[in-house]
Design a protein around this motif. Structure first.
Motif, PDB file in Angstrom:
ATOM      1  N   ASN A  12       0.866  -1.171   0.000  1.00  0.00           N
ATOM      2  CA  ASN A  12       0.000   0.000   0.000  1.00  0.00           C
ATOM      3  C   ASN A  12       0.906   1.225   0.000  1.00  0.00           C
ATOM      4  OD1 ASN A  12      -1.456   2.300   1.246  1.00  0.00           O
ATOM      5  ND2 ASN A  12      -3.118   0.837   1.536  1.00  0.00           N
ATOM      6  N   GLU A  13       0.721   2.090  -1.004  1.00  0.00           N
ATOM      7  CA  GLU A  13       1.577   3.274  -1.097  1.00  0.00           C
ATOM      8  C   GLU A  13       0.767   4.511  -0.724  1.00  0.00           C
ATOM      9  OE1 GLU A  13       4.052   3.563  -4.569  1.00  0.00           O
ATOM     10  OE2 GLU A  13       3.719   1.460  -5.067  1.00  0.00           O
ATOM     11  N   ASN A  14       0.948   4.975   0.457  1.00  0.00           N
ATOM     12  CA  ASN A  14       0.271   6.145   0.999  1.00  0.00           C
ATOM     13  C   ASN A  14      -1.207   5.867   1.282  1.00  0.00           C
ATOM     14  OD1 ASN A  14       2.710   7.491   0.765  1.00  0.00           O
ATOM     15  ND2 ASN A  14       2.225   8.213  -1.297  1.00  0.00           N
ATOM     16  N   PRO A  15      -1.455   5.425   2.491  1.00  0.00           N
ATOM     17  CA  PRO A  15      -2.784   4.921   2.869  1.00  0.00           C
ATOM     18  C   PRO A  15      -3.879   5.983   2.823  1.00  0.00           C
ATOM     19  CG  PRO A  15      -1.176   4.622   4.662  1.00  0.00           C
ATOM     20  CD  PRO A  15      -0.463   5.318   3.570  1.00  0.00           C
ATOM     21  N   PHE A 369      -3.339   6.186  -1.966  1.00  0.00           N
ATOM     22  CA  PHE A 369      -3.225   7.465  -2.669  1.00  0.00           C
ATOM     23  C   PHE A 369      -2.384   7.386  -3.942  1.00  0.00           C
ATOM     24  CE2 PHE A 369      -5.144   9.565   0.987  1.00  0.00           C
ATOM     25  CZ  PHE A 369      -6.000  10.422   0.308  1.00  0.00           C
ATOM     26  N   MET A 370      -1.584   6.339  -4.041  1.00  0.00           N
ATOM     27  CA  MET A 370      -0.828   6.197  -5.285  1.00  0.00           C
ATOM     28  C   MET A 370      -1.794   5.911  -6.442  1.00  0.00           C
ATOM     29  SD  MET A 370       2.233   6.740  -5.974  1.00  0.00           S
ATOM     30  CE  MET A 370       3.260   6.487  -4.526  1.00  0.00           C
ATOM     31  N   ASP A 389      -5.193  13.922   4.159  1.00  0.00           N
ATOM     32  CA  ASP A 389      -4.123  13.202   3.478  1.00  0.00           C
ATOM     33  C   ASP A 389      -4.159  13.428   1.967  1.00  0.00           C
ATOM     34  OD1 ASP A 389      -2.966  12.331   5.787  1.00  0.00           O
ATOM     35  OD2 ASP A 389      -4.064  10.438   5.840  1.00  0.00           O
ATOM     36  N   TYR A 392      -1.643  15.534  -0.473  1.00  0.00           N
ATOM     37  CA  TYR A 392      -0.675  14.886  -1.354  1.00  0.00           C
ATOM     38  C   TYR A 392      -1.039  15.140  -2.825  1.00  0.00           C
ATOM     39  CZ  TYR A 392       1.721  10.720  -3.249  1.00  0.00           C
ATOM     40  OH  TYR A 392       2.495   9.854  -3.963  1.00  0.00           O
TER      41      TYR A 392
END
Lengths: 464, 445
Positions: A12-15, A369-370, A389, A392
């Motif tokens: 998981n890239e950037n929860p 978030f990716m 968040d 980003y």
């Protein structure tokens, strides 16, 4: 049209979500004189306190059984009992929630049994201790939230004589939203029980002396009486049956359940007003009808600006549904609709709107978030609506963010964001429209120049 | 204690400065149910390592741990931005039952392929410690497969408190900086700066001072640091440590492994900044450096002393309470408050050690309350009892102070203004002024 992505992935890239116990703390904070303890290692409660305190700008006390290595190996029963002792000593609560964590669940702590034993050993009869199994890997914070409300109802509600009150199950909305809902209910003269009610406890007035637990919150006697209500309105249209407090009240006590969306947007608010009328036989008061008219006026005033909006909506499923619906209503087509949670209902509930959308809509399930960023860029999104968040997206893609939901930790006033009802929707819509306008004014000069301007002299000279 | 605490187990963790020297109980586990302000082992490791800008920081665990620590330090970078992502294996129930090693291996593969980093840190969380994933083995295999460094950080949340996480981070750093042939290191004339995390550019500010003195900074641990820079760490000739809580252990290890002596410094407040710069110059023993240092000190002090003096007048009679993470910071804050004419009447830390509490006890005035691992109930009680007008603390303490009508100073990860060096001393005074002298208090008192 209407792609849906459910992925299995390794990283998981950037929860876009948090863990179950985080969600489960919040309902306990909306019950009169309640305290909550996390059974696990010290860090969990500290992190969650920090997040919640920053969003609401309020002190948020959450106990921990402070499990160490010994407790992990030999069992944490002693630690949990000591934690209960100490919380009772210092806070004198009227109710205690005990939430588990990854650690407690994995070492197999039987928290329900421990708390029952504890009450027996200490001779405690008038202090409900409600346990909720919330392993951090068992789901995300929205699931933890509803599971906690359900466990509270399961533990406290009793068979009671029927009465005229309407149960209203409140999702994770702001204290300002809850106050607005109460205003509407009071104007309409509907008797109600709200569960949970953080409107005073997590947005308390400045006053002296300070008390360790804020006043306000749903009364325990009211929770007990929910089984006798005339109906339950649950703002939980995306909530699974096994997590649903309203479903439990329907099954156990035969209270009719109406699952409604969070009343953001004109249609969603109409649904609430109509359902209240249907249940109570009372009609929508004139001043609320006026507010509806003002919302329509707001929508007309800004419709052309909004039509240039293409949004990404992200966050908790329940809020995402309501906000996406509002975007559709106003021509701010949500081209990316994303939740960090696993929730299969959002796409299905919005299928009619998605079908009619002039551009393809992507629904991201269990998103990070990716992915949200990649899809937003691909779709040409120009406004983001969701929690902090998402900054980003602003930072990396230049997509302005309208902050809404939980957590808001890079701005003040998370607790004061008003977005529900006709009036709240108008305020939310203004925030969205004005963000679109601000961005347009900021960029249109350079955009136009870049797009259309050619220097004729230079062109003749062959320099361009 | 005049009035007993509700939780008697906490009595030994609280002392009042008096004629008899008080021994305080510290560096132990938190008492269950006390609403401790402390974080966990994982948190300690994460905050120390996260400012390494070009590393992949992968949290092996459930989503929450990564979520709560995304961009947690607020450290600035002069180059790579990779550290500002939060990567997690997002363990689910199935992974907990069947083990997460395969998922972790794949996660590393995917991230390395996508971001081409030469360095991966893999942090273990509570759950990994319980299910027994062999982090070392997975990291070793990945390291060999990709020909890069994949370093496990043993930071399961329950194996101690935040200090244990600092140690886990230092162990990971040691592993990273260990040269292939330790005996062949030639020391150059530079210094390493340990325990600064470049919040709001603080490592840059200090680096500029040192540069002016003629001292070159080799590597910063870990503010605005990179893989290549950290690799050169054993070549420095002196280590200076700002945050002793997180870095004293690493400095000791580097002294024994690479013969690099270390100095404890503090750049919080004018007094500490001046004495630290002098100590560094003296330690290097170069007459030219010493002369330049004195020039710098004279110039900067002359610039800020009148500013501090003008603030001092405004703070007449104010009393401060301090509750921060580390002991060394607490000590600096006592001096810093004194500089601006404010007496500290309550002081505590999350992870302070006995010798730091001894120093605190020597520094404070009679009657000051000193407490270890305090909780909101105690903070509330002693702030009120001691008549504190201002609290220094972190995010969780801020709303409590405000609800009590007490002013507040952010001394935490996510502040956006520097509090180090000469410029920091002025910023600190300015921040105290912005809260103590705000008109808002006229309405609530």
């Amino acid at each position: 049209m209407g792609l849906e992505t459910t992925n299995y992935r390794n990283v998981n890239e950037n929860p876009c979500s948090m863990c179950m116990p985080m969600g489960a703390i919040l309902p306990f904070k909306g019950i009169e004189q309640a305290m909550v303890i996390l059974h696990g290692s010290q860090g969990c409660s500290t992190y969650m306190r920090r997040h919640i305190a920053e969003h609401f700008n309020e002190p948020v006390d959450v106990g921990s059984s402070s499990l160490n290595e010994k407790g992990t190996v030999y069992g944490g029963e002693g630690n949990l009992k000591k934690a209960l002792d100490n919380i009772i000593k210092v806070y004198e609560p009227k109710m205690i929630g005990v939430l588990t964590t990854c650690l407690a669940e994995t070492i197999g702590e039987d928290v329900r049994r421990i708390t029952i034993d504890y009450a027996k050993e200490r001779g405690i009869t008038d202090l409900p201790i409600v346990s909720v199994p919330t392993p951090g890997y068992g789901g995300n914070h929205p699931e933890g939230y509803f599971l906690a409300v359900r466990n509270i109802v399961e533990a406290l509600t009793e068979k009671t004589t029927p009465h005229q009150k309407v149960n209203i199950i409140i999702p994770n909305i702001s204290p300002a939203d809850i106050r607005e809902l109460k205003r509407i209910l009071n104007l309409m003269e509907v008797e109600y029980i709200l569960l949970p009610d953080i409107s005073d406890t997590l947005d308390r007035p400045y006053e002296k002396p300070y008390t360790k637990i804020a006043k306000g919150g749903t009364k325990i006697a009211d929770i007990k009486a929910m089984g006798g209500a005339v109906a339950t309105i649950q703002m939980g249209i995306t909530v699974a049956d096994e997590l649903s407090p309203g479903k439990y009240l329907a099954d156990a006590y035969g209270v009719p359940l109406y699952n409604l969306p969070i009343p953001i947007g004109i249609e969603n608010t109409d649904l609430l007003m109509n359902k209240l009328s249907e249940i109570t036989g009372k009609s929508c008061p004139d001043n609320i009808k006026d507010e509806r008219g003002r919302l329509l006026d707001t929508m007309i005033d800004s419709h052309k600006y909004n039509f240039q909006g293409r949004s990404v909506v992200f966050g908790e499923p329940e809020l995402v549904y309501a906000v996406a619906k509002t975007c559709f209503e106003n021509g701010i087509y949500p081209l990316v609709i994303a939740s960090g949670s696993k929730n299969d209902k959002i796409r299905q509930l919005l299928s009619a709107e998605i079908e009619l959308s002039p551009e393809p809509v992507e629904v991201l399930n269990e998103a990070d978030f990716m992915q949200i960023r990649a899809s937003s860029r691909k779709a040409g999104v120009n406004i983001a609506i969701g929690h902090s968040d998402g900054r980003y997206l602003t930072e990396k893609e230049g997509i302005p963010l309208v902050r809404l939901g939980f957590p808001i930790h890079d701005r003040v006033g998370g607790q004061r964001l008003l977005s529900i009802g006709y009036t709240g929707t108008a305020m939310l819509l203004d925030r969205i429209t004005n963000t679109l306008l601000e961005n347009k004014y900021k960029t249109y000069r350079s955009v136009m120049k870049k797009k259309y301007f050619r220097d004729s002299n230079k062109r003749i000279a062959g320099e361009s | 204690m005049e009035a007993a605490l509700a939780i008697t187990e906490r009595n030994d963790s609280i002392a009042k400065k008096g004629r008899q020297k008080a021994q305080i109980k510290c560096d132990t586990d938190s008492v269950a149910g006390c609403v401790s302000q402390r974080a966990c082992v994982f948190c300690g490791a994460r905050v120390v390592l996260n400012p390494i800008t070009d590393a992949i920081h992968l949290v092996h665990g459930p989503i929450g741990c990564a979520s709560y620590t995304w961009d947690i330090r607020g450290s600035l970078s002069s180059g790579a931005e990779l550290y500002r992502n939060s990567f997690s294996t997002d363990l689910k129930e199935q992974d907990v039952i069947f083990g997460g090693e395969k998922k972790l291996a794949k996660a590393i593969d995917e991230l390395v392929e996508k971001y081409h980093s030469k360095l991966v840190f893999v942090y273990s969380t509570c759950i990994v410690g319980v299910i027994g994933d062999d982090l070392d083995a997975v990291c070793k295999a990945a390291s060999q497969k990709h020909g890069i460094e994949v370093i496990p950080v043993q930071s399961s949340g329950f194996i101690g408190n935040k200090s244990a996480g600092y140690r886990a981070a230092c162990d990971a750093l040691l592993r990273l900086i260990t040269p292939a042939e330790p005996k062949k290191i030639k020391h150059n004339n530079s210094i390493n700066y340990l325990g600064d995390f470049n919040l709001a550019g603080e490592a840059w500010i200090i680096r500029n001072y040192l540069h002016e003195m003629g001292v070159e900074v080799n590597a910063v641990f870990t503010g605005d640091s990179s893989y290549a820079e950290l690799k050169t760490a054993p070549a420095a000739s002196l280590n200076i440590i700002q945050c002793a809580g997180s870095m004293a252990y690493l400095a000791e290890r580097m002294e024994s492994l690479y013969d690099i002596p270390y100095l404890r410094v503090s750049f919080l407040g004018l007094e500490d900044t001046v004495s630290s710069l002098r100590q560094i110059a003296l330690a290097l023993g170069d007459a030219d450096v010493i002369a330049r240092t004195e020039e710098l000190i004279a110039r900067e002090s002359a610039l800020i002393e009148p500013i501090l003096a003008s603030y001092r007048e405004k703070f007449n009679g104010k009393k401060a309470a301090v509750y921060v993470g580390g002991g060394f910071k607490a000590i600096s804050l006592i001096k810093q408050f004194r500089e601006i004419g404010i007496e500290v009447v309550m002081i505590g830390t999350q992870t302070g050690r006995q010798e730091e509490y001894d120093t605190i006890n020597e520094l404070v005035d009679e009657g000051t309350i000193i407490l270890d691992d305090a909780n909101p109930a105690e903070l509330e009680r002693f702030m009120v009892e001691q008549g504190a007008n201002i609290l220094v603390g972190g995010v969780k303490e801020r709303p409590l102070a405000y609800k009590l009508g007490v002013c507040f100073i952010d001394h935490n990860h996510d502040r956006k203004h520097p509090l180090s060096g000469f410029v920091g001393a002025v910023n600190f005074a300015k921040e105290v002024y912005s809260t103590v002298c705000s008109p808002v208090w006229n309405f609530v008192r």
